[in-house]
Design a protein around this motif. Structure first.
Motif: not given
Length: 264
Positions: A156-161, A147-154, A91-93, A129-140
């Protein structure tokens, strides 16, 4: 000993545990076994099916990544076979490339041991990549997105947020579509003059203009062969829209592997 593929290692320059996919794309960096009793230097290699880490020399005796020896099967001329499981998709972080510090010296054993202890319970760093992040979100599931964290432009939040529905943005505020999060919502597809025109269902407001986001997909461009006139899609956006010269639509810059739009 283990027959499983080693897919996680410590990256000295990054100071984190990383996936083998990341290492394979950044092969000039230094990687080490994450087990404190081992810390052998490793490198990504391409197998027949999967990419995995292999020790440059040998893992220390007793390390769980020590290569499993081949034993006799009991039948003459038939060595015992071990089944190696295919590792799960990482899962991309992070969305985008991670800056790497320029450490000029190799780590000594004390530094490596300290780093292995620091990152022992940390999540595996894996930029996507953008595609990989969206694909991961869709399968969750909903729980996994929390639960899973994602950092965008420094940030960090959850995939949900990190994902914002355009349907639920207060007053249709255009600020929901930006380079610090991912916005998504329904859009229509129409064919005009040989090109597909994608338009968001909702109009968005930038404080001056109120309009839909429009994307034009021309022949030969990505997604053209996947679109059908008169259908609706889910549109994912990670970009900064601006109003066009006529003031009737918001438009976006060209896409890159890490920004732009994704169609689902």
């Amino acid at each position: 000993m283990s027959s499983d593929l080693m897919t996680i290692a410590i990256c000295w320059e990054l100071g984190e545990k990383v996936s083998v996919e990341y290492a394979n794309s950044n092969s000039t960096l230094y990687y080490f076994c994450p087990e404190p009793e081992c810390l052998e230097r490793v490198a990504p290699v391409q197998g027949k099916i999967n990419i995995f880490f292999r020790a440059l020399n040998r893992h220390v005796t007793g390390c769980r990544h020590e290569k499993e020896t081949t034993e006799s099967s009991g039948a003459p001329g038939k060595p015992k076979k071990f089944t190696t499981a295919v590792p799960p998709t990482t899962v991309p972080t992070h969305l985008g490339i991670i800056p790497v510090s320029s450490r000029k010296t190799d780590p000594d054993p004390t530094q490596l041991l300290r780093l292995s202890q620091q990152v022992r319970t940390s999540p595996v760093t894996h930029p996507g990549t953008f595609q990989e992040v969206v694909d991961a979100w869709q399968t969750m599931s909903t729980g996994e997105r929390n639960q899973h964290q994602l950092t965008i432009a420094n940030q960090t939040s959850s995939y949900a947020n990190a994902f914002t529905s355009l349907i639920h943005t207060g007053g249709g505020n255009l600020s929901a579509v930006n380079n610090s999060s991912i916005a998504w919502g329904p859009a229509s597809v129409k064919l005009y003059g040989g090109s597909f025109f994608i338009k968001t269902f909702n109009k968005l407001n930038d404080g001056i203009n109120r309009a839909r986001i429009r994307i034009i997909v021309r022949p030969g461009q990505a997604y053209f062969s996947q679109l059908t006139h008169g259908t609706n899609i889910n549109l994912f956006l990670h970009t900064t829209p601006t109003i066009n010269n006529k003031g009737d639509y918001f438009e976006i810059p060209p896409s890159t592997p890490y920004s732009g739009f994704i169609i689902k």
